[in-house]
Design a protein around this motif. Structure first.
Motif, PDB file in Angstrom:
ATOM      1  N   GLY A   1      32.168  30.418 -22.862  1.00 26.60           N
ATOM      2  CA  GLY A   1      32.827  29.449 -23.477  1.00 26.60           C
ATOM      3  C   GLY A   1      34.221  29.879 -23.703  1.00 26.60           C
ATOM      4  O   GLY A   1      35.163  29.126 -23.625  1.00 26.60           O
ATOM      5  N   LEU A   2      34.418  31.063 -24.350  1.00 26.92           N
ATOM      6  CA  LEU A   2      35.759  31.787 -24.772  1.00 26.92           C
ATOM      7  C   LEU A   2      36.588  31.601 -23.277  1.00 26.92           C
ATOM      8  O   LEU A   2      37.853  31.442 -23.478  1.00 26.92           O
TER       9      LEU A   2
ATOM     10  N   ASP B   1      32.266  37.357 -32.924  1.00 29.41           N
ATOM     11  CA  ASP B   1      31.149  36.300 -33.437  1.00 29.41           C
ATOM     12  C   ASP B   1      30.361  35.785 -32.227  1.00 29.41           C
ATOM     13  O   ASP B   1      29.015  35.564 -32.346  1.00 29.41           O
TER      14      ASP B   1
ATOM     15  N   GLU C   1      20.755  36.781 -37.263  1.00 31.73           N
ATOM     16  CA  GLU C   1      19.231  36.556 -37.537  1.00 31.73           C
ATOM     17  C   GLU C   1      19.057  37.094 -38.756  1.00 31.73           C
ATOM     18  O   GLU C   1      18.947  38.287 -38.834  1.00 31.73           O
TER      19      GLU C   1
ATOM     20  N   SER D   1      32.409  34.379 -39.357  1.00 35.64           N
ATOM     21  CA  SER D   1      31.330  33.196 -39.402  1.00 35.64           C
ATOM     22  C   SER D   1      30.340  33.382 -40.205  1.00 35.64           C
ATOM     23  O   SER D   1      29.959  32.648 -41.200  1.00 35.64           O
TER      24      SER D   1
ATOM     25  N   MET E   1      31.482  33.501 -43.962  1.00 36.31           N
ATOM     26  CA  MET E   1      32.004  32.309 -44.521  1.00 36.31           C
ATOM     27  C   MET E   1      30.347  31.517 -44.954  1.00 36.31           C
ATOM     28  O   MET E   1      30.606  31.022 -46.171  1.00 36.31           O
ATOM     29  N   LEU E   2      29.507  31.611 -44.212  1.00 37.61           N
ATOM     30  CA  LEU E   2      28.348  31.072 -44.619  1.00 37.61           C
ATOM     31  C   LEU E   2      27.674  31.646 -45.742  1.00 37.61           C
ATOM     32  O   LEU E   2      27.196  30.925 -46.673  1.00 37.61           O
TER      33      LEU E   2
ATOM     34  N   MET F   1      29.264  30.836 -49.003  1.00 35.88           N
ATOM     35  CA  MET F   1      29.065  29.501 -49.349  1.00 35.88           C
ATOM     36  C   MET F   1      27.673  29.465 -50.126  1.00 35.88           C
ATOM     37  O   MET F   1      27.416  28.519 -50.883  1.00 35.88           O
TER      38      MET F   1
ATOM     39  N   ARG G   1      24.710  28.065 -49.290  1.00 35.68           N
ATOM     40  CA  ARG G   1      24.194  26.853 -49.321  1.00 35.68           C
ATOM     41  C   ARG G   1      23.115  26.897 -47.950  1.00 35.68           C
ATOM     42  O   ARG G   1      23.624  27.235 -46.825  1.00 35.68           O
ATOM     43  N   TYR G   2      21.919  26.464 -48.301  1.00 35.59           N
ATOM     44  CA  TYR G   2      20.834  26.721 -47.183  1.00 35.59           C
ATOM     45  C   TYR G   2      20.249  25.351 -46.961  1.00 35.59           C
ATOM     46  O   TYR G   2      19.688  24.796 -47.958  1.00 35.59           O
ATOM     47  N   ASP G   3      20.021  25.240 -45.694  1.00 32.29           N
ATOM     48  CA  ASP G   3      19.181  23.926 -45.364  1.00 32.29           C
ATOM     49  C   ASP G   3      17.577  24.325 -45.608  1.00 32.29           C
ATOM     50  O   ASP G   3      17.120  25.360 -45.845  1.00 32.29           O
TER      51      ASP G   3
ATOM     52  N   HIS H   1      19.265  17.500 -49.238  1.00 30.59           N
ATOM     53  CA  HIS H   1      18.239  18.462 -48.442  1.00 30.59           C
ATOM     54  C   HIS H   1      18.834  19.966 -48.405  1.00 30.59           C
ATOM     55  O   HIS H   1      18.192  20.792 -47.526  1.00 30.59           O
ATOM     56  N   VAL H   2      19.776  20.488 -49.150  1.00 29.86           N
ATOM     57  CA  VAL H   2      20.483  21.706 -49.157  1.00 29.86           C
ATOM     58  C   VAL H   2      20.022  22.419 -50.630  1.00 29.86           C
ATOM     59  O   VAL H   2      20.182  21.835 -51.611  1.00 29.86           O
TER      60      VAL H   2
END
Lengths: 282, 125
Positions: free
Chosen positions: A40-41, A71, A77, A155, A158-159, A162, A164-166, A188-189
């Motif tokens: 992709g890159l 990234d 994981e 990345s 950043m998460l 935040m 915040r987890y689903d 839902h978070v």
């Protein structure tokens, strides 16, 4: 399947660049990983082939492109309280003597390092163990503890910041009782509470860099990280950890990792079916 | 509140995208095809901060929708992120050249999608 294949000389150049950038050692059989993860890159940058991509990322030294490469190549994981016993070791073995030090004034705070923290589940799990320890009448306060959580991936950080987890992410190992106590539900978070977030500071850090700026630590969690690295790099990392640990500080790694043949600066100890290490350096 | 529009003929994919949008705390709109997408954009223009557009849709594919968006003075400034089926070089290049701000290739990890959406919006946590 990606359109562009990587030839052996391109793979060697990229493999060496990747190892230099983020420490990940790729065997000869991992050429497909470069093709699939960087396809992709390659297209995004308009490069005709991997030689052109290598020239762009190595010669131009564009930090954004290098971040994207990191990234793409790093895996992120993670689970809550992964494997269980390291957190039992923290609660039952490592925290009590440190808490005594806080209570008798021989220390002012306890510092932990979560190395390669990914999207935050490990440092927030450590924070929950500490908060529970403080809640259970051990005579110490959460503000006496500090967790530094680092990762090479912008990345992932950043998460993690935040917090915040689903529902799917929260279901991976987070007990309901702790979820309800330390997370706020918004639709839902699930959002990490201020109490958790205040204990953890996230920083971008490459394990290949000198670690001195991170300060000294009482406990280091460095789990499921060095399995991707060469023995030489592992030795350097564990040597750095030994340097950063306070006298008789402790290191916790994963069950699939070992210090045997890599470092003789630690003594192996066991508790609750798990292994941890005490630093012998003073 | 920022609102994301997901355009995809797969209800499952729209749900997956919705999860990431939820994690980021944004509003969510959806459309099942290109024609519906343009209707939703027309109706909700002032709210939409980003469109996540699937390339492979029947009747009007993602590139045609993108062309129409970029061809309209009212809609051209809405950032678009393209969703491609696999790492096909020509589709990624075409998306970037046609004005997409970002792309993601299926299959992807949920966290990667969340990050890409945030990046497409210039968010820095």
């Amino acid at each position: 399947m990606p359109d562009v294949a990587v030839n052996p000389s391109e793979f060697k150049l990229l493999r060496d660049f990747i190892e230099k950038s983020c420490g990940i050692a790729l065997g000869e059989e991992k050429a497909y990983l470069v093709e699939t993860r960087l396809a992709g890159l390659l297209a995004e940058t308009g490069c005709a082939d991997f030689s052109a991509f290598y020239r762009m990322v190595s010669v131009q030294s564009d930090p954004h492109l290098r971040d994207k490469l990191v990234d793409a190549m790093t895996t992120n994981e993670t689970l809550w309280f992964r494997d269980g016993h390291p957190f039992k070791i923290l609660k039952e073995v490592l925290l009590p003597p440190l808490a005594e030090g806080l209570k008798n004034g021989s220390r002012f705070r306890v510092r932990l390092w979560s190395g390669a923290c990914s999207t935050g589940q490990e440092p927030y799990s450590l924070a929950m163990v500490i908060h529970e320890f403080c809640r259970n009448g051990n005579g110490v306060r959460p503000d006496q503890f500090e967790i530094i959580a680092t990762d090479i991936s912008p990345s992932a950080l950043m998460l993690a910041k935040m917090g915040r987890y689903d529902a799917a992410a929260v279901a991976r190992g987070l007990p309901d009782e702790l979820r309800d106590r330390y997370f706020l539900q918004q639709g839902h978070v699930w959002c990490a509470s201020d109490a958790l977030k205040e204990m953890v500071s996230f920083k971008k850090y490459n394990l290949q860099d000198p670690p001195d700026a991170l300060g000294r630590f009482d406990i280091v969690f460095m789990r499921y990280v060095t399995i991707y690295f060469s023995d030489e790099f592992k030795q350097r990392i564990y040597g750095n950890v030994a340097r950063l640990l306070a006298p008789s500080g402790h290191l916790v790694i994963s069950a699939v990792e070992s210090l045997r043949g890599i470092s003789d600066e630690f003594v192996q100890l066991n508790h609750a079916g798990g292994t941890y290490y005490r630093c012998q350096a003073s | 509140m920022k609102t994301i529009l997901s355009v995809d003929d797969s209800g499952v994919m729209r749900k997956i995208i919705g999860r990431s949008v939820d994690v980021l705390g944004y509003g969510f709109l959806e459309a099942a095809n290109g024609v519906q997408a343009l209707e939703v954009v027309d109706k909700h223009r002032s709210e939409i901060s980003l469109i996540i557009l699937d390339v492979n849709m029947p009747e009007m594919d993602g590139f045609e929708v993108l062309t129409r968006l970029k061809g309209s003075p009212q809609w051209a400034s809405i950032p678009v992120m393209m969703l491609t089926t696999e790492s096909e070089r020509d589709k990624i290049v075409r998306a970037v050249q046609a004005g997409a701000v970002n792309y993601i290739c299926k299959p992807f990890q949920q966290d990667d999608l969340t990050v890409k959406i945030a990046q497409s919006l210039g968010e820095d946590f």
